[in-house]
Design an enzyme around this catalytic site. Sequence first.
Site, PDB file in Angstrom:
ATOM      1  N   HIS A 162      -2.321  13.710   5.873  1.00 11.60           N
ATOM      2  CA  HIS A 162      -2.892  13.557   7.211  1.00 11.60           C
ATOM      3  C   HIS A 162      -1.805  13.705   8.276  1.00 11.60           C
ATOM      4  CE1 HIS A 162      -6.254  10.966   5.328  1.00 11.60           C
ATOM      5  NE2 HIS A 162      -6.825  12.058   5.792  1.00 11.60           N
ATOM      6  N   CYS A 246      -3.458   3.352   8.238  1.00 10.22           N
ATOM      7  CA  CYS A 246      -4.753   3.616   7.575  1.00 10.22           C
ATOM      8  C   CYS A 246      -5.610   2.376   7.387  1.00 10.22           C
ATOM      9  CB  CYS A 246      -4.564   4.164   6.170  1.00 10.22           C
ATOM     10  SG  CYS A 246      -3.198   5.228   5.919  1.00 10.22           S
TER      11      CYS A 246
HETATM   12  C1  LIG Z   1      -2.655   8.314   7.570  1.00  8.83           C
HETATM   13  N1  LIG Z   1      -3.310   8.261   6.280  1.00  8.83           N
HETATM   14  C2  LIG Z   1      -2.468   8.615   5.211  1.00  8.83           C
HETATM   15  C3  LIG Z   1      -4.658   7.889   6.198  1.00  8.83           C
HETATM   16  N2  LIG Z   1      -5.265   7.676   7.241  1.00  8.83           N
HETATM   17  N3  LIG Z   1      -5.361   7.757   5.072  1.00  8.83           N
HETATM   18  C4  LIG Z   1      -4.905   7.602   3.734  1.00  8.83           C
HETATM   19  C5  LIG Z   1      -6.035   7.770   2.738  1.00  8.83           C
HETATM   20  C6  LIG Z   1      -5.583   7.673   1.330  1.00  8.83           C
HETATM   21  C7  LIG Z   1      -6.670   7.928   0.332  1.00  8.83           C
HETATM   22  N4  LIG Z   1      -6.189   7.680  -0.981  1.00  8.83           N
HETATM   23  C8  LIG Z   1      -7.189   9.357   0.418  1.00  8.83           C
HETATM   24  O1  LIG Z   1      -6.610  10.226  -0.225  1.00  8.83           O
HETATM   25  O2  LIG Z   1      -8.162   9.593   1.112  1.00  8.83           O
END
Ligand SMILES: CN(C)C(=N)NCCC[C@H](N)C(=O)O
Length: 252
Positions: A162, A246
């Site tokens: 992200h 997150c």
């Molecule tokens: C800024 N970040 C990294 C986030 N907003 N989200 C992380 C989501 C992690 C989850 N295992 C996935 O892969 O969706």
Amino acid sequence: MGERTALVRRPSPRLGDGIVTHIERRPVDAALAARQHETYVAALESAGWRVRWLPPADDLPDGVFVEDTVVVCDDLAVLGRPRVPERVEEIPSMEGTVAELGLEVTRIDEGFLDGGDVLQVGNTVYAGRSARTNEDAICQLTRQVATRGRRLVPVALNDCLHLKTAMTALPDGSLIGVPELVDTSALPYLRVAQESAGAHVVVLGEKQVLVGASAPRTADQLTAEGYDVTVVDIGEFEKLEGCVTCLSVLVP
Ligand SMILES: CN(C)C(=N)NCCC[C@H](N)C(=O)O
């Protein structure tokens, strides 16, 4: 609204089954994750954020990463539209919660959007083009946030989950992150974080920030610069590519 509300969801006992894309899967200690989450939430509370719990979603391993399910811009809540099917069921409970808060709720009808790809700094909204967020969704988001006087700047990413994996902002609006992970051509100066986890800063107040324990050098540097830095260990969530941003949605 107007009460500095932090939206959070308790971690699922199945957190360890969450999605990993860019790192190797490692076993997760669910009990430790629960304790780390409690400490994280306590840090938000002690910085004056009123905590609002989303309904538990124990069958959704990634449900604790609430940031991805919504983008809040003033009184507007734009719901995320996950590309990964495993995360689609997280959206309805976020929809109910932001509606209860009195926000105007809108959706992305085409394409895909994760809130982790959206970084708001003043009147600018940076949107990462990632494997989770595409052009169709960015175009719609551009129009939606324009209704609140915001200008959207798309940012290409290099091999990271992200936008907020790569960069966030400090309270003064300056960007901090890992330049190799983003196309910096559309950005103002991007300060290089001391370590990759130092790219993840949660702004808790005018001089108050929260960073992960995996970013000790960034924490020391920000402290030396006069910030009030809270450090929390979220190591179990980092095993799922999560970071400090997150785990909450801050509604100022
Ligand atoms: C800024 N970040 C990294 C986030 N907003 N989200 C992380 C989501 C992690 C989850 N295992 C996935 O892969 O969706």
